[in-house]
Write an enzyme that holds these catalytic residues in place. Structure first.
Site, PDB file in Angstrom:
ATOM      1  N   SER A 104       4.315 -34.573 -65.477  1.00  0.00           N
ATOM      2  CA  SER A 104       3.484 -35.319 -64.215  1.00  0.00           C
ATOM      3  C   SER A 104       2.993 -36.692 -64.594  1.00  0.00           C
ATOM      4  CB  SER A 104       2.217 -34.189 -64.154  1.00  0.00           C
ATOM      5  OG  SER A 104       1.574 -34.785 -63.051  1.00  0.00           O
ATOM      6  N   ASP A 241       2.440 -39.932 -58.640  1.00  0.00           N
ATOM      7  CA  ASP A 241       2.452 -39.912 -60.172  1.00  0.00           C
ATOM      8  C   ASP A 241       3.877 -39.615 -60.430  1.00  0.00           C
ATOM      9  OD1 ASP A 241       2.390 -37.351 -59.155  1.00  0.00           O
ATOM     10  OD2 ASP A 241       1.159 -36.638 -60.699  1.00  0.00           O
ATOM     11  N   ASP A 243       5.809 -36.712 -60.951  1.00  0.00           N
ATOM     12  CA  ASP A 243       6.531 -35.638 -60.322  1.00  0.00           C
ATOM     13  C   ASP A 243       6.076 -35.528 -59.107  1.00  0.00           C
ATOM     14  OD1 ASP A 243       4.067 -34.810 -60.979  1.00  0.00           O
ATOM     15  OD2 ASP A 243       4.530 -32.961 -61.130  1.00  0.00           O
ATOM     16  N   ASP A 245       3.534 -34.809 -57.157  1.00  0.00           N
ATOM     17  CA  ASP A 245       2.528 -33.821 -56.900  1.00  0.00           C
ATOM     18  C   ASP A 245       1.381 -34.339 -56.167  1.00  0.00           C
ATOM     19  OD1 ASP A 245       1.545 -34.181 -59.276  1.00  0.00           O
ATOM     20  OD2 ASP A 245       1.767 -31.955 -59.660  1.00  0.00           O
TER      21      ASP A 245
END
Length: 449
Positions: A104, A241, A243, A245
């Site tokens: 992440s 960010d 990833d 999400d």
């Protein structure tokens, strides 16, 4: 022994904690736990696997795919895509489960492994515990025609983009948008979908090389996005960010619009369309008091969950609600996805601007953020925080002094000997002074021997 799974999968230093051996073993264990017991229709179980562009994701993804195939699971390797894309594709393909390799917003040296159940939902704690319990155990290895096959999923990105565009309530024609992809998993997808939605786009932080993810770009580093918005005279800046999400935003004047403001804007938009289930928003205990006050004025109820998107999601699913999220920009819209989706969030925010003809600053003006100070007090006996009478008396005294104009929150860290002291007050100075006073009490009362 500490639990391997954290609040969002297994995460740590790649090739330190997160080794190819662990990735292989986790995949094998998951292959024994996650497929439905009734997969007896002549096909092998199926899994969708994706990753962010970290260099370590190359060998970790290979280990996961090898472990799954060796355990008799057919693998659809979707390559580099956002976490919410893998959740969506797990559901869309009817796969038995999904696997995402990402840490992440963490720096490049880290990586992580998270699993999605059938339908693209995050796993319950009990299921994660069952996977962990099976690590390293012998199992009946398939041979011959029963081993799994690995197929490259060439259409994963296009399927996800069609899904995002299908959720868009209003096109973005005429809008100027700057996108900061954090050199991460949305570096290709986010610019493409915003362009297809009609926006004029300018892109930064979208040249991943395996080493530069989250490095000075993205939702944890907004300075470059603010500068780019001003340079291009853009209507909005969108920051993801690693990833993707999460989504934070920047208005035309270069001011940050955080997750609380984004949630409020989307809650009002959904309410106006009759699509906000039970006229209720799920936030966390860390959401700013200004959001709670503004939602109350608008007749929207707020349910406060524990910190962490999984706890937000639990409240949403348990109460059958449609919108929730965190101050960090992790926003969940259950009518369109099973997890936080930064690209979808950004699209919905820009769509609300296009629909209303209002600027982002105007839309975000529905709430006034109270100054918020967070102090982390380290090296203390966090387990006594709730029961220590002296500390609780100090908390009550600060709350009485604020007299409804602010609030105090003490939280124990889930992973460290840390107590987090959060204070909101009418001024930054008031908040800082109260937080410092309480931090001193925590040190005096809870210091480890």
């Amino acid at each position: 022994m500490a639990r391997l799974f954290g609040t969002d999968g297994v995460r740590g230093l790649a090739n330190g904690l997160i080794t190819p051996h662990l990735a292989l073993d986790l995949a094998i264990a998951a292959a024994q736990v996650l497929p439905d017991a009734d997969v007896v229709d002549g096909r092998r179980p199926r899994a969708v696997v994706g990753r962010d562009p970290r260099a370590s994701g190359e060998f970790l993804s290979a280990a996961v795919c090898a472990g799954l195939a060796g355990a008799g699971v057919d693998v659809l390797d979707a390559g580099v895509l956002p976490t919410p894309a893998i959740a969506y594709l797990t559901a869309d393909t009817g796969a038995d489960f999904g696997v995402m390799l990402s840490a992440s917003h963490n720096a490049m040296p880290d990586n992580g492994i998270k699993f999605f159940a059938k339908g693209g939902h995050k796993l319950a704690d009990a299921v994660e515990d069952e996977i962990e319990a099976r690590l390293g155990q012998d199992f009946d290895r398939p041979t011959g025609v029963d081993v799994g096959r690995i197929t490259q999923m060439a259409d994963g990105s296009s399927r996800y983009i069609r899904h995002l565009l299908g959720a868009l309530p209003h096109r973005l024609n005429g809008q100027v948008v700057v996108i900061d992809a954090a050199h991460g998993a949305a570096s290709d997808v986010s610019p493409e979908v915003f362009s297809l939605a009609g926006a004029e786009i300018h892109v930064i932080g979208a040249r991943p090389d395996g080493l530069n993810i989250n490095d000075g770009y993205g939702s944890t580093h907004l300075d470059k996005l603010k500068a780019a918005v001003l340079e291009h005279q853009a209507d909005i800046g969108i920051a993801h960010d690693g990833d993707a999400d999460r989504c934070l935003a920047v208005d035309a004047d270069g001011n940050e619009v955080d997750g609380d403001q984004i949630m409020g804007i989307l809650a009002l938009a959904l309410r106006d369309r009759g699509a906000l289930a039970d006229d209720t928003l799920v936030a966390t205990v860390m959401s700013n008091l200004g959001l709670l006050q503004a939602m109350e004025r608008e007749g929207i109820k707020v349910v406060q969950a524990g910190v962490g998107d999984r706890y937000v999601l639990e409240e949403m699913r348990g109460r059958q609600l449609s919108l929730g999220g965190e101050q960090s920009g992790h926003v969940i819209m259950l009518d369109h996805g099973t997890t936080g989706d930064g690209v979808l969030t950004g699209l919905m925010l820009a769509s609300r601007m296009a629909q209303t003809g209002r600027s982002l600053a105007d839309l975000a003006g529905f709430m006034t953020r109270l100054p918020q100070v967070l102090v982390n007090v380290k090296g203390v006996d966090k387990d006594r925080a709730d029961s220590d009478e002296g500390l609780q008396a100090a908390v009550r005294a600060e709350e009485e002094a604020l007299a409804g104009t602010g609030r105090v929150l003490l939280r124990k860290s889930g992973t460290e000997p840390v107590v987090r002291v959060m204070v909101e007050a009418p001024t930054q100075g008031d908040a800082q002074a109260a937080a410092d006073r309480l931090a001193d009490v925590v040190r005096d009362r809870l210091t480890l021997a």
